[in-house]
Structures are given as structure tokens and as C-alpha cells.
Scaffold this motif. Sequence first.
Motif, short mmCIF file in Angstrom:
data_model
loop_
_atom_site.label_atom_id
_atom_site.label_comp_id
_atom_site.label_asym_id
_atom_site.label_seq_id
_atom_site.Cartn_x
_atom_site.Cartn_y
_atom_site.Cartn_z
N GLN A 122 0.76 -1.24 0.15
CA GLN A 122 0.00 0.05 -0.07
C GLN A 122 0.78 1.32 0.03
OE1 GLN A 122 -3.76 -0.14 2.35
NE2 GLN A 122 -2.72 -2.12 3.29
N ASP A 127 3.54 2.75 -6.23
CA ASP A 127 3.03 3.84 -7.31
C ASP A 127 4.37 4.36 -7.95
OD1 ASP A 127 -0.42 4.07 -6.70
OD2 ASP A 127 1.19 3.55 -4.88
N ASP A 157 -4.46 -3.45 -8.20
CA ASP A 157 -5.31 -3.20 -9.20
C ASP A 157 -5.09 -1.57 -9.41
OD1 ASP A 157 -7.53 -3.69 -11.04
OD2 ASP A 157 -8.72 -2.47 -10.00
N ARG A 158 -4.82 -0.89 -8.68
CA ARG A 158 -4.66 0.69 -9.02
C ARG A 158 -3.65 0.60 -9.86
NH1 ARG A 158 -1.48 -0.24 -4.02
NH2 ARG A 158 0.22 0.88 -3.74
N VAL A 159 -2.51 -0.08 -9.86
CA VAL A 159 -1.51 0.40 -10.89
C VAL A 159 -1.42 -0.68 -12.22
CG1 VAL A 159 0.05 0.90 -8.86
CG2 VAL A 159 -0.05 -1.46 -10.06
N LYS A 190 -9.58 -4.61 -13.06
CA LYS A 190 -10.10 -3.74 -14.42
C LYS A 190 -9.83 -4.86 -15.46
CE LYS A 190 -7.24 -0.22 -13.70
NZ LYS A 190 -6.87 -0.20 -12.27
#
Length: 213
Positions: A122, A127, A157-159, A190
Motif C-alpha cells: 500500500q 506507485d 489493481d490501482r497500478v 479492471k
Amino acid sequence: ENTVSAELFRLLRTNLKFMLPSDKSPVILVTSSVNSEGKSYIATNTAISLAMLGKKVALVGLDIRKPMLAQYFGLNDRGCLTSYLAEPGYEIDDIIQPSGQHKNLDIIPAGAIPPNPNELLQCERLDTLFEELRKRYDIILIDSAPVALVSDTFLLDRVADMTIYVSRERYTSLDMIDFLNKVYTEKRFKNMACVLNGVKSVKAGYGYGITQV
């Protein structure tokens, strides 16, 4: 290489072109429900196949509870990804290693197993890492943890721009297929696509399968 397996990875590579964004270097997350379904095998061979096409590819080991990429490629697993995430003194260039398999393919092994993997994934440095990798590479693949065992991979999933979800013929249970469908329905990832691994034969006609050897 003209083996059946190589041809199937070429087909997978071709299909990916229709699912990936064209306006930036894409990040592909590769996961499965449980261990031994072949996610690392799919991630590794897809990365090699893309590198053979002339793409500059990075394969990132983010199954940090059970890292395998250093072993697969015979690489040093010291001072790798987990060290970069936990220690500000590490730079991105410190953790990238040539694959030894193809000049266009680099590996970022997971490194030492941390005591706090979920928290580590996290952190903002992850990122930052992927922002920089998008500048350096044409395609980035992530070998991640099985999602039915730990929640780590959902944090990635955010990256990522798309997810390849691997199941294995005669191994993946019906419960895990139900779990996969739930993940898809709830849109936990995604742009999710599924690959069936371990198919022993492909009968005449149109069809796809990946045979793990």
C-alpha cells in the motif's frame, strides 16, 4: 520456436493487443485463485513472448509471500523489490536485473519475504515504481499472489490496466470457479481476462489452451 505451447503464447500475445491501452505503456497483472494453477508460468512465458516481438518488457515479482521469479531465472534475490519498498535508500536501478533469457526482458524479483506484505503493497513507493517503469518499458507484467488465499493482489489493481486470471484444467475446483465469477461480477479487477492452463490436448477446430510443461 514452433512448439504447440509457443504457438499458444503467440495467440495469447495477439489477443492482448486488443485489450491493452494504446496511449501508454500497459501494466498487466497476472494472478490465480490458489497456488499451482500456473500464474507464474503464464506471466513468465508471456513476458518472453512479448520480448521476442521486440517489446521492451519488465516482469515484476509481486507475489511477495511466496516469491518464485529469482528461482525461475537464476537471479540474485537480495536487495530486490521488498527492499526498495521498505528502504528509501534503494533506487529503481538497484532492483532491475537482466533476465538472461532475452535482451529485451528485465526482471524485478520480489526479494526477502517481509513481515508486513499487505502494508508494504500500500506504500506510495510502489506507485512511484510503476510510474517510472511505464517510462522505461513498453509493457510491464506483474506476477502476483493468488487472490483466494490473501488479499494482497487486490491492492495492485490501482497500478494495473488489465488482469489475466489463470485457472488450471482438472485442478481448479468448482468453488474457485465460483470465486472467480464473483471477482469478475464485483469488478475487483479492471479489464479482466481468463486463461485456462494445463489443457492436455486441443481437438480439431477453433480453440485455445495453454499446456504447462
